[in-house]
Each structure stands twice: as C-alpha cells, then as structure tokens.
Motif scaffolding. Structure first.
Motif, PDB file in Angstrom:
ATOM      1  N   ARG A 175      35.515  34.167  42.725  1.00 30.32           N
ATOM      2  CA  ARG A 175      36.848  33.117  42.676  1.00 30.32           C
ATOM      3  C   ARG A 175      36.423  32.491  44.423  1.00 30.32           C
ATOM      4  O   ARG A 175      36.527  33.344  45.258  1.00 30.32           O
ATOM      5  N   GLN A 176      36.728  31.227  44.458  1.00 31.13           N
ATOM      6  CA  GLN A 176      36.583  30.451  45.542  1.00 31.13           C
ATOM      7  C   GLN A 176      37.946  29.840  45.879  1.00 31.13           C
ATOM      8  O   GLN A 176      38.679  29.372  44.869  1.00 31.13           O
ATOM      9  N   THR A 177      38.639  30.104  47.024  1.00 27.73           N
ATOM     10  CA  THR A 177      39.970  29.558  47.374  1.00 27.73           C
ATOM     11  C   THR A 177      39.993  28.625  48.403  1.00 27.73           C
ATOM     12  O   THR A 177      39.507  28.793  49.476  1.00 27.73           O
ATOM     13  N   ASP A 178      40.737  27.692  48.172  1.00 27.84           N
ATOM     14  CA  ASP A 178      40.812  26.431  49.159  1.00 27.84           C
ATOM     15  C   ASP A 178      39.423  26.166  49.795  1.00 27.84           C
ATOM     16  O   ASP A 178      39.396  25.651  51.181  1.00 27.84           O
ATOM     17  N   GLY A 179      38.325  25.966  49.135  1.00 24.11           N
ATOM     18  CA  GLY A 179      36.902  25.718  49.275  1.00 24.11           C
ATOM     19  C   GLY A 179      36.434  26.506  50.333  1.00 24.11           C
ATOM     20  O   GLY A 179      35.331  26.376  51.128  1.00 24.11           O
ATOM     21  N   GLY A 180      36.797  27.916  50.549  1.00 27.77           N
ATOM     22  CA  GLY A 180      36.339  28.896  51.404  1.00 27.77           C
ATOM     23  C   GLY A 180      35.253  29.981  50.935  1.00 27.77           C
ATOM     24  O   GLY A 180      34.705  29.441  50.036  1.00 27.77           O
ATOM     25  N   ALA A 181      35.049  31.011  51.369  1.00 30.99           N
ATOM     26  CA  ALA A 181      33.962  32.067  50.848  1.00 30.99           C
ATOM     27  C   ALA A 181      34.284  32.309  49.509  1.00 30.99           C
ATOM     28  O   ALA A 181      35.649  32.488  49.056  1.00 30.99           O
ATOM     29  N   TRP A 182      33.251  32.608  48.706  1.00 29.58           N
ATOM     30  CA  TRP A 182      33.442  33.165  47.379  1.00 29.58           C
ATOM     31  C   TRP A 182      33.734  34.885  47.517  1.00 29.58           C
ATOM     32  O   TRP A 182      33.071  35.453  48.628  1.00 29.58           O
ATOM     33  N   ALA A 183      34.583  35.274  46.783  1.00 26.08           N
ATOM     34  CA  ALA A 183      35.119  36.692  46.622  1.00 26.08           C
ATOM     35  C   ALA A 183      35.016  37.117  45.258  1.00 26.08           C
ATOM     36  O   ALA A 183      35.358  36.562  44.306  1.00 26.08           O
ATOM     37  N   ARG A 184      34.310  38.390  45.009  1.00 26.19           N
ATOM     38  CA  ARG A 184      34.150  39.217  43.890  1.00 26.19           C
ATOM     39  C   ARG A 184      35.740  39.463  43.611  1.00 26.19           C
ATOM     40  O   ARG A 184      36.236  40.216  44.184  1.00 26.19           O
ATOM     41  N   ILE A 185      36.199  39.069  42.289  1.00 29.26           N
ATOM     42  CA  ILE A 185      37.285  39.430  41.748  1.00 29.26           C
ATOM     43  C   ILE A 185      37.492  40.471  40.542  1.00 29.26           C
ATOM     44  O   ILE A 185      38.427  41.283  40.397  1.00 29.26           O
ATOM     45  N   ALA A 186      36.030  40.667  39.955  1.00 33.76           N
ATOM     46  CA  ALA A 186      36.298  41.658  38.801  1.00 33.76           C
ATOM     47  C   ALA A 186      34.772  41.786  38.399  1.00 33.76           C
ATOM     48  O   ALA A 186      33.836  41.076  38.763  1.00 33.76           O
ATOM     49  N   THR A 187      34.309  42.939  38.117  1.00 35.07           N
ATOM     50  CA  THR A 187      33.004  43.684  37.456  1.00 35.07           C
ATOM     51  C   THR A 187      33.505  43.915  36.044  1.00 35.07           C
ATOM     52  O   THR A 187      34.153  44.885  36.067  1.00 35.07           O
ATOM     53  N   VAL A 188      33.120  43.200  34.973  1.00 38.58           N
ATOM     54  CA  VAL A 188      33.396  43.520  33.705  1.00 38.58           C
ATOM     55  C   VAL A 188      32.190  43.774  33.016  1.00 38.58           C
ATOM     56  O   VAL A 188      30.996  43.791  33.101  1.00 38.58           O
ATOM     57  N   GLY A 189      32.481  44.415  31.558  1.00 35.81           N
ATOM     58  CA  GLY A 189      31.323  44.845  30.669  1.00 35.81           C
ATOM     59  C   GLY A 189      30.701  43.458  30.055  1.00 35.81           C
ATOM     60  O   GLY A 189      30.888  42.483  30.577  1.00 35.81           O
ATOM     61  N   VAL A 190      29.914  43.707  28.984  1.00 36.67           N
ATOM     62  CA  VAL A 190      29.227  42.519  28.644  1.00 36.67           C
ATOM     63  C   VAL A 190      30.208  41.815  27.654  1.00 36.67           C
ATOM     64  O   VAL A 190      30.424  42.053  26.329  1.00 36.67           O
ATOM     65  N   VAL A 191      31.486  41.054  28.262  1.00 39.89           N
ATOM     66  CA  VAL A 191      32.294  40.099  27.436  1.00 39.89           C
ATOM     67  C   VAL A 191      32.110  38.792  27.867  1.00 39.89           C
ATOM     68  O   VAL A 191      31.019  38.452  28.527  1.00 39.89           O
ATOM     69  N   THR A 192      32.714  37.940  27.289  1.00 36.12           N
ATOM     70  CA  THR A 192      32.621  36.641  27.541  1.00 36.12           C
ATOM     71  C   THR A 192      34.053  35.875  28.065  1.00 36.12           C
ATOM     72  O   THR A 192      34.204  34.810  28.009  1.00 36.12           O
ATOM     73  N   SER A 193      34.838  36.802  28.879  1.00 32.88           N
ATOM     74  CA  SER A 193      36.099  36.177  29.107  1.00 32.88           C
ATOM     75  C   SER A 193      36.865  37.128  30.258  1.00 32.88           C
ATOM     76  O   SER A 193      36.472  38.399  30.229  1.00 32.88           O
ATOM     77  N   TYR A 194      37.652  36.553  31.110  1.00 38.40           N
ATOM     78  CA  TYR A 194      38.457  37.526  31.884  1.00 38.40           C
ATOM     79  C   TYR A 194      39.781  36.787  32.352  1.00 38.40           C
ATOM     80  O   TYR A 194      39.622  35.268  32.395  1.00 38.40           O
ATOM     81  N   VAL A 195      40.862  37.568  32.322  1.00 34.36           N
ATOM     82  CA  VAL A 195      42.080  37.055  32.949  1.00 34.36           C
ATOM     83  C   VAL A 195      42.367  37.133  34.392  1.00 34.36           C
ATOM     84  O   VAL A 195      42.338  38.291  34.763  1.00 34.36           O
ATOM     85  N   ASP A 196      42.510  35.969  34.954  1.00 38.43           N
ATOM     86  CA  ASP A 196      42.855  36.457  36.493  1.00 38.43           C
ATOM     87  C   ASP A 196      44.291  36.065  36.711  1.00 38.43           C
ATOM     88  O   ASP A 196      44.779  35.094  36.364  1.00 38.43           O
TER      89      ASP A 196
END
Length: 529
Positions: A175-196
């Motif tokens: 996820r990128q916030t306010d145009g800043g650096a990218w940050a990893r917010i989750a490592t998930v299995g072989v799925v096709t969605s994530y709830v932030d």
C-alpha cells in the motif's frame, strides 16, 4: 575427487573398488531440461597389484556395463593414492523434474585379480536436484472496493498460479499512502483478495500485488489511486466586494481533494442543492448579484472524484446583509483612563459592519462635563481613530466622546456609547539621589535611588518604576511597585569608575504617568581592604 568405496577383499594384499559421480551441467537453472550423470569405476590396491590381462568388472543399476581392463599399481605400501586405477567411465542422461529429485544408483563388482583372490563390490548413488522454477507470472486487474474509510477490499486475478514451471507460493499486498513509499501490509496464500482495515479518512491510497515463489517475485499489478473522505474546510468567511457580489473564502484541510461544494442560506434557510461546485485551487468563490432583500450565509464541503466522496459541512460563515448600516463602533479607547490635557489625546475605535463593507466615513464628537457637543463633521476616511491636540482642553475636567461610522449603506451606525475620560495633570518626579547635578560620584556598588513626587491636583502616587541603565543607556534592571514609595535599591552591582543613568517615573491615582526623570552619574568607591 570424491569416491564412494566398497569393502576391501583379500588376506594381506588387498584391493577395493569405488565409484566417483559427476554431473553436467553441475548447476541447474530453470532452463535446464536434462543433465548427464557420469560414473567412474576405480580400483585401489594395498601394496603392489597389476593385471596385464585385465580385471573383470561389471556395473548394474541405472548405469550398466561390463568388461575387462588392465591395470598396474606398482607404488607398493599401504592404501596409496598412487595405487588407484580407473577401470571404466559410464554415463546416462537424466531428465529433470520440477517436483522430484532423480537418484542414480550403481552396483559394481570386480574379480579376476590374480594376486588377490576374491570379488570386490560397491553400491553408490548420486542425487540430481529438482529443476528450478521460474519467477511466477504477474497478477492482473488489481482494484479495490470501498466499504468505508477504514475498510477496503483489494482484488486481483492470478496468472497461471498452478504452473509447474512458475508456480505461485504466496502473494504480497503493498500500500502507498499520500504518494509516499510503498509498504507491505500483508503476505497471503494463493488467493485473489485481501481486506485492508488499516486506512483512515483524509488520505490518498494505492494498492499493488505481486506473486512470489521462494526468492523469485513477479512484477506488480497496481490499482488506481483513490481518496478516503476528505476533511471539512474551516474558517469560512463572506465579504461584499465593490461590484456588489459576495466573496466566499475558506481554509482547505484536505491535501488531495479535487473540488468544493458551496452551500448558501437566504435569511438562515439553507438551499436544498449546492450553490456551486468549483475545482480545488479556485478561491475566492464570488456569489454574483445576490439578492439585496435577504441575508446571505455560506458553508463549504470538500469533495473527491475517485471515489466520489464528500466531507461534512464546514462551520457556517458570517452572515452578510448587502444593504445595512453598521453597528455602533466598539471598543473605544481611551475610556475611564485619565489623560493629561496638555498632551495630544489619541482616540481609536473599531468599525462594526453588518454588510462586511469597510469604513468609508466617520463622525467624532466630544464635550466637557456634560456640556454641548463639538462635532468633527462627517470625515471621509477609513482610519478608525483621531486626535485632540494637546493644550486645547483643561485638566481637572471630564472629557466625554463618541463616534459613529458609515460603510457602503447611506445611513451611519448608531452613535457609540459615551466614553468618559478624566483629564488630569501628569504628576512630576524629581530624583534626589544619585546627585542630579552629577557633581558627586556615587560611593557604593549598590545603587539606591530616591525621588520626590508632586501632583498639581494632589492625586497621590499609585505606582512607580525605576530603571538602571548602562553608559549606552541600555536597561540593566527595572524595578516596579505600587504605593507611595520614594526609594528603591537595585540588585545589580555597578562597577567602580563607570558611568550609569537612573530613571524614575510614577503614576497618580487617576492613572496618569509622569515623564521619566533621569540622572547620569559616575561611580567611585573605595575597594575593601
């Protein structure tokens, strides 16, 4: 050389056989389809052994073959490396698998060594690793669905996730916030969605997703940038301009909004739809040709377009009446504070418009002890103040004054309240010590100043201030007090031989201060033995 040896045979003159494996290519990559595994069969003797007619050998298992090979080990001694002879080299091709390793096992035997009766055997094996996989293919179609400012569902499509050659092991969501650096917010299995659930209002976000298998990663699939609910504007003001319109201004509290909605109320009743929607960066908004029959109040909403979100309303602006006389001026100064009529008396007030127009004219009037008013006449000026020249009035009386102002409306404001100003002669202060004539040096390192106080109207001393200055007339120490004191001692130690100035002023019971009386003196005192 790494040889897998079998057991030795024979009574004293012994021999044994061993197998050395190698693989080509030695290092596997994702493009390696097959390798050649080679097995070399060696014979080693203890002491001298040779067989000109050849030793009989046989190899079975994944690599097979047989034959007779002459050898000559004549170094003598114990198990010397010089007594190792290569009997044969055999190989096979191994096709690589992404999922399993491949084992090459060889069983070998050697007999017919005349000097050493018996048959030597060995079983050896070699493992070929799995075929390395390639980096996975990048996901596609990364997007999000908004539930609230704090709840977004990120979705994407996986590209051949079960591929044997380039499988998916996990997906990483960033996820990128306010145009800043990218940050990893989750490592998930072989799925096709994530709830932030880690987002907040008044921010700009973006998501991206990539697949990984081990140390290899695909490219990213990136979502479009979007905003959460913007913060409401603040400090909304409305002011009539020279063209008869009303200029609306505000302070933007959202760094990434795209538009503003301007809302309007006539006589306090809010419209059901926005008066206008304008792009961010366009200020002020001008309400052109507003009705002169009603009052006007405004409030503002901040807006985003991706997605379409609106802030709460700002607080309401001031209310503008387009054709109204101003309210009476306030506050006034001076009021209730005595002044000396011998000095120039300044006056000030604040113009209080109802229709937000600036002061165009004013009229000032004054009188003494409730007598007849003296008017300045109507003066065209935006200056909110005036003066009465010193010496035109007499002390011992009470000055009364008031003012009224005009804006754009033809009628003036009501007269202000009447301000009462006692006129009182300023008291006089004269310093007695240090020597006001400057003839006698001051004989101590601690200065005590004494003074005399007089007042033409017999008003007692109410406050005093004494200041010690250096030779450059910069203040060193300031003492203040209330009451009728006539002396004060400074805590600052003065220096023998230097020059100083001391000043004293006093305020009488009506609130009028005297001028400061100052004395210049030098210091001369005997140093202690």
């Amino acid at each position: 050389m790494t040889i897998q040896w079998g057991a030795a045979v024979g009574p004293s003159n012994q021999f044994r056989i061993g197998i050395e494996f190698s693989q080509s290519p030695a290092t596997l990559s994702s493009s390696t389809v097959s390798v050649v595994v080679t097995a070399k069969l060696y014979l080693q003797s203890r002491y001298t052994a040779y067989q000109d007619s050849g030793a009989d050998w046989s190899m079975t298992g994944h690599i097979g073959g047989s034959g007779s090979t002459p050898f000559s080990n004549r170094a003598g001694g114990e198990w010397s490396n010089s007594n190792i002879a290569l009997l044969t080299t055999q190989s096979r091709t191994v096709t690589l698998s992404y999922t399993t390793t491949a084992t090459t096992t060889v069983n070998a035997s050697v007999s017919g060594v005349v000097a050493v009766p018996g048959t030597a055997t060995v079983t050896a094996s070699w493992t070929t690793g799995k075929r390395p996989v390639s980096a996975p293919n990048a996901p596609t179609g990364c997007s999000h669905t908004r539930t609230s400012d704090t709840h977004h569902t990120v979705t994407w499509s996986n590209t051949s996730p079960t591929s044997v050659a380039a499988p998916y092991k996990n997906l990483q969501v960033e996820r990128q916030t306010d145009g800043g650096a990218w940050a990893r917010i989750a490592t998930v299995g072989v799925v096709t969605s994530y709830v932030d659930k880690g987002t907040v209002a008044n921010r700009k976000y973006r998501y991206r997703v990539r697949a990984v298998n081990g140390s290899l990663a695909s490219g990213y699939s990136t979502d479009a940038e979007f905003m959460t609910t913007p913060a409401a504007p603040t400090s909304v003001t409305a002011k009539k301009n020279a063209a008869g319109g009303i200029e609306v201004r505000w302070t933007d509290q959202s760094p990434f909004n795209t538009h503003f909605e301007i809302w309007h109320a006539a006589d306090g009743v809010w419209d059901s739809t926005p008066l206008a929607t304008i792009a961010n960066g366009v200020q002020p908004y001008v309400h052109a040709s507003p009705s002169t029959a009603v009052t006007h109040t405004y409030r503002v909403k901040s807006k985003t377009t991706t997605p379409v979100l609106l802030s709460a309303y700002s607080a309401s602006s001031n209310t503008v009446a387009l054709t109204a006389p101003p309210n009476a001026p306030t506050p006034l100064a001076p009021v209730s504070t005595a002044v000396d009529a011998n000095d120039t008396i300044p006056f000030s007030w604040q113009h209080n418009p109802v229709d937000t127009t600036d002061q165009r004219q004013y009229e000032f009037q004054h009188r003494i002890n409730g007598g007849a008013w003296t008017s300045s006449g109507v003066i065209a000026s935006s200056t909110q103040g005036g003066v009465i020249a010193g010496g035109t009035l007499s002390n011992g009386q009470t000055l009364e004054w008031q003012v009224r102002t005009w804006g754009d409306h033809a009628d003036p404001s009501p007269w202000s309240t009447v301000a009462l100003v006692p006129l009182s002669t300023a008291p006089t202060v004269l310093i007695n010590s240090p020597d006001p004539e400057g003839l006698s040096p001051y004989p101590s390192s601690r200065v005590t100043v004494t003074w005399g106080y007089s007042d033409a109207e017999s008003n007692p001393q109410a406050r005093w201030q004494a200041t010690l200055y250096n030779a450059a007339v910069d203040p060193i120490e300031v003492l203040t007090g209330s009451g009728d004191a006539s002396s004060a001692t400074f805590a600052t130690a003065v220096t023998d031989g230097d020059s100083y100035t001391v000043g004293v002023k006093a305020q009488d019971s009506t609130g009028v201060w005297s001028a400061e009386h100052g004395v210049v003196f030098t210091v001369a005192f005997a140093k202690p033995p």
